[in-house]
Scaffold this motif. Sequence first.
Motif, PDB file in Angstrom:
ATOM      1  N   PHE A  87       0.784  -1.096   0.026  1.00 24.14           N
ATOM      2  CA  PHE A  87      -0.015  -0.068  -0.068  1.00 24.14           C
ATOM      3  C   PHE A  87       0.953   1.274  -0.030  1.00 24.14           C
ATOM      4  O   PHE A  87       0.599   2.223  -0.899  1.00 24.14           O
ATOM      5  CB  PHE A  87      -1.034   0.088   1.237  1.00 24.14           C
ATOM      6  N   LEU A  88       1.995   1.398   0.724  1.00 29.40           N
ATOM      7  CA  LEU A  88       2.618   2.311   1.099  1.00 29.40           C
ATOM      8  C   LEU A  88       3.694   2.613  -0.184  1.00 29.40           C
ATOM      9  O   LEU A  88       3.756   3.756  -0.642  1.00 29.40           O
ATOM     10  CB  LEU A  88       3.485   2.337   2.277  1.00 29.40           C
ATOM     11  N   GLU A  89       4.200   1.652  -0.831  1.00 29.44           N
ATOM     12  CA  GLU A  89       5.136   1.720  -1.656  1.00 29.44           C
ATOM     13  C   GLU A  89       4.714   1.635  -3.228  1.00 29.44           C
ATOM     14  O   GLU A  89       5.501   1.879  -4.213  1.00 29.44           O
ATOM     15  CB  GLU A  89       6.160   0.409  -1.656  1.00 29.44           C
ATOM     16  N   LEU A 124     -10.044  -5.491   9.947  1.00 22.59           N
ATOM     17  CA  LEU A 124     -10.342  -4.226  10.243  1.00 22.59           C
ATOM     18  C   LEU A 124      -9.199  -3.333  10.831  1.00 22.59           C
ATOM     19  O   LEU A 124      -9.083  -2.488  10.621  1.00 22.59           O
ATOM     20  CB  LEU A 124     -11.157  -4.589  11.685  1.00 22.59           C
ATOM     21  N   GLU A 125      -8.041  -4.289  11.495  1.00 27.66           N
ATOM     22  CA  GLU A 125      -6.909  -3.418  11.775  1.00 27.66           C
ATOM     23  C   GLU A 125      -6.070  -3.004  10.539  1.00 27.66           C
ATOM     24  O   GLU A 125      -5.639  -1.712  10.524  1.00 27.66           O
ATOM     25  CB  GLU A 125      -5.958  -4.520  12.463  1.00 27.66           C
ATOM     26  N   ASN A 126      -6.108  -3.782   9.333  1.00 27.57           N
ATOM     27  CA  ASN A 126      -5.440  -3.171   8.109  1.00 27.57           C
ATOM     28  C   ASN A 126      -6.299  -2.123   7.531  1.00 27.57           C
ATOM     29  O   ASN A 126      -5.717  -1.272   6.883  1.00 27.57           O
ATOM     30  CB  ASN A 126      -5.311  -4.461   7.232  1.00 27.57           C
ATOM     31  N   LEU A 127      -7.649  -1.868   7.570  1.00 26.64           N
ATOM     32  CA  LEU A 127      -8.350  -1.188   6.877  1.00 26.64           C
ATOM     33  C   LEU A 127      -8.097   0.049   7.691  1.00 26.64           C
ATOM     34  O   LEU A 127      -8.138   1.219   7.161  1.00 26.64           O
ATOM     35  CB  LEU A 127      -9.834  -1.725   7.048  1.00 26.64           C
ATOM     36  N   ALA A 130      -4.807   1.575   6.817  1.00 29.59           N
ATOM     37  CA  ALA A 130      -4.601   1.987   5.537  1.00 29.59           C
ATOM     38  C   ALA A 130      -5.571   3.216   5.166  1.00 29.59           C
ATOM     39  O   ALA A 130      -5.180   4.392   4.554  1.00 29.59           O
ATOM     40  CB  ALA A 130      -5.172   1.133   4.325  1.00 29.59           C
ATOM     41  N   ALA A 131      -6.668   3.470   6.049  1.00 27.75           N
ATOM     42  CA  ALA A 131      -7.368   4.615   5.898  1.00 27.75           C
ATOM     43  C   ALA A 131      -6.508   5.710   6.412  1.00 27.75           C
ATOM     44  O   ALA A 131      -6.684   6.970   5.836  1.00 27.75           O
ATOM     45  CB  ALA A 131      -8.912   4.249   6.595  1.00 27.75           C
ATOM     46  N   ARG A 132      -5.741   5.788   7.429  1.00 26.79           N
ATOM     47  CA  ARG A 132      -5.116   6.820   8.085  1.00 26.79           C
ATOM     48  C   ARG A 132      -3.973   7.074   7.124  1.00 26.79           C
ATOM     49  O   ARG A 132      -3.812   8.338   6.688  1.00 26.79           O
ATOM     50  CB  ARG A 132      -4.391   6.276   9.422  1.00 26.79           C
ATOM     51  N   GLN A 133      -3.357   6.193   6.327  1.00 21.63           N
ATOM     52  CA  GLN A 133      -2.282   6.614   5.491  1.00 21.63           C
ATOM     53  C   GLN A 133      -2.889   7.196   4.240  1.00 21.63           C
ATOM     54  O   GLN A 133      -2.445   8.226   3.739  1.00 21.63           O
ATOM     55  CB  GLN A 133      -1.510   5.183   4.945  1.00 21.63           C
ATOM     56  N   GLU A 140      -9.346   8.265  -0.680  1.00 19.19           N
ATOM     57  CA  GLU A 140     -10.349   6.981  -0.207  1.00 19.19           C
ATOM     58  C   GLU A 140      -9.547   5.671  -0.451  1.00 19.19           C
ATOM     59  O   GLU A 140      -8.987   5.278  -1.417  1.00 19.19           O
ATOM     60  CB  GLU A 140     -11.723   7.185  -0.787  1.00 19.19           C
ATOM     61  N   VAL A 141     -10.326   4.923   0.687  1.00 18.22           N
ATOM     62  CA  VAL A 141      -9.923   3.388   0.427  1.00 18.22           C
ATOM     63  C   VAL A 141     -11.186   2.773   0.336  1.00 18.22           C
ATOM     64  O   VAL A 141     -12.378   3.047   1.182  1.00 18.22           O
ATOM     65  CB  VAL A 141      -9.176   2.798   1.529  1.00 18.22           C
TER      66      VAL A 141
END
Length: 265
Positions: A87-89, A124-127, A130-133, A140-141
């Motif tokens: 997601f980041l890279e 949920l933890e990953n979402l 990802a939403a914060r990033q 939007e994600v």
Amino acid sequence: MPRFAANLTMMYTEHGFLDRFAAAAADGFRAVEYLFPYAFGKAELTQRLADNGLRQVLFNAPPGDFEAGERGIACLPGREDEFRRGFLELALPYAEALACPRIHLMAGLVPAGVDRAALRATYLENLAWAARQAASAGREVLIEPINTRDIPGFFLNRQDEAHAIVAEVGAPNLKVQMDLYHCQIVEGDLAMKLRRYLPGGNVGHIQIAGVPERHEPDLGEINHPYLFALLDELGYQGHIGCEYRPRAGTSEGLAWFAPYKDSQS
């Protein structure tokens, strides 16, 4: 009038991928989506969009090993680092380069013997992460319920499940990708679901295809013109992704699009 995005993964496959941008623009589309951009350079894709007056409205984050059958890793315990690196890279840099406002995070397949509660907790933890990033990058994600006929074993299948997850995470930029093709196969009652979920603001993107064969939206059991009018009535401002497999040539199958062609933007 509804605005449509040609899905270049499924449409215009009579052309090489990079030539599909021009083909879609020639037929009157002003927006595109596709599964993944990562096989092509960001500059190349940006140029294709600019040359053809197109807007990129959606693509997917890295899904794991897609060629080996993986369909996302967001819910898979033990794959968190891989999900976050991808997601980041990859996803966020491509979204920035392509000026794409939203990224779909595929949930993944349910592994044999893994407790569903553990999958949901990981998801949920990953979402939330990802939403914060994505929020920091102005994106939007999205999460998408997918029918188990097309993707057997997919973790997320129903609209109510997806909206419950969005509510639980509580991130304003986490939304549901509502594919009416998948929804019809699993649940039906499309008009009432649109009336229920669109006013809440948690539907970030809509997609269509004819049911049951996933061809053009002028064939099958869904009355798409009725639903398009309903989307206008409900004030939907986003694009409608055309994620279908043309029966024959893509351009030859666009009679359904003709009434809307002049209102695209």
